[in-house]
Design a protein around this motif. Sequence first.
Motif, short mmCIF file in Angstrom:
data_model
loop_
_atom_site.label_atom_id
_atom_site.label_comp_id
_atom_site.label_asym_id
_atom_site.label_seq_id
_atom_site.Cartn_x
_atom_site.Cartn_y
_atom_site.Cartn_z
N GLU A 88 0.83 -1.21 0.00
CA GLU A 88 0.00 0.00 0.00
C GLU A 88 0.87 1.26 0.00
O GLU A 88 0.49 2.28 -0.57
CB GLU A 88 -0.91 0.01 1.23
N HIS A 89 2.03 1.19 0.63
CA HIS A 89 2.85 2.38 0.83
C HIS A 89 4.08 2.46 -0.07
O HIS A 89 4.66 3.53 -0.23
CB HIS A 89 3.27 2.48 2.29
N SER A 90 4.50 1.33 -0.64
CA SER A 90 5.72 1.31 -1.46
C SER A 90 5.54 0.39 -2.64
O SER A 90 4.66 -0.48 -2.65
CB SER A 90 6.91 0.83 -0.62
N GLU A 91 6.41 0.58 -3.64
CA GLU A 91 6.41 -0.31 -4.79
C GLU A 91 7.84 -0.47 -5.30
O GLU A 91 8.69 0.39 -5.09
CB GLU A 91 5.51 0.23 -5.90
N LEU A 92 8.07 -1.60 -5.95
CA LEU A 92 9.37 -1.90 -6.53
C LEU A 92 9.33 -1.63 -8.02
O LEU A 92 8.36 -1.98 -8.70
CB LEU A 92 9.72 -3.38 -6.32
N GLU A 93 10.41 -1.04 -8.53
CA GLU A 93 10.56 -0.83 -9.95
C GLU A 93 12.04 -0.96 -10.29
O GLU A 93 12.85 -0.11 -9.92
CB GLU A 93 10.05 0.56 -10.36
N ASP A 94 12.38 -2.07 -10.94
CA ASP A 94 13.77 -2.33 -11.33
C ASP A 94 14.73 -2.20 -10.15
O ASP A 94 15.77 -1.58 -10.24
CB ASP A 94 14.17 -1.40 -12.47
N GLY A 95 14.34 -2.75 -9.02
CA GLY A 95 15.18 -2.73 -7.83
C GLY A 95 15.02 -1.49 -6.98
O GLY A 95 15.45 -1.46 -5.83
#
Length: 132
Positions: A88-95
């Motif tokens: 909900e608070h964070s996401e991963l994108e290419d590390g």
Amino acid sequence: MPLSTKKKVATRADFRCEYCLLAERVSFYSFHIEHIRSMKHGGTNELNNLAYCCPGCNYYKGSDVGTFLHESENLILFFNPRKDSWDEHSELEDGAIHGKTDMGKATGKIFKFNEIERLIFRQQLAELNLYP
């Protein structure tokens, strides 16, 4: 802290940092049991106040509980793995770890999730299917 408590915290976290999602098995260093609310801010050694934490996240967090974003005077609390949903608070994108909410942004800012060395390490692990 009793070894039995350390084992419970590590097992609950699946031996991953509860903030940056790094697995302990790929780290050069042992992970820490971290107080979500530090003792100096009234935290306890109860299981609901303990998190499994990589040395990097623990070092940058220190005894802090939050920070200020933008030019606001409002304190933004850090992500709490016992109460908040990481997705909900964070996401991963290419590390890279990007905050989706003010809480995620505040946590990323102080924990220095995307400091170049940490980012490159996670990207290399992701290429080897070892992250997250």
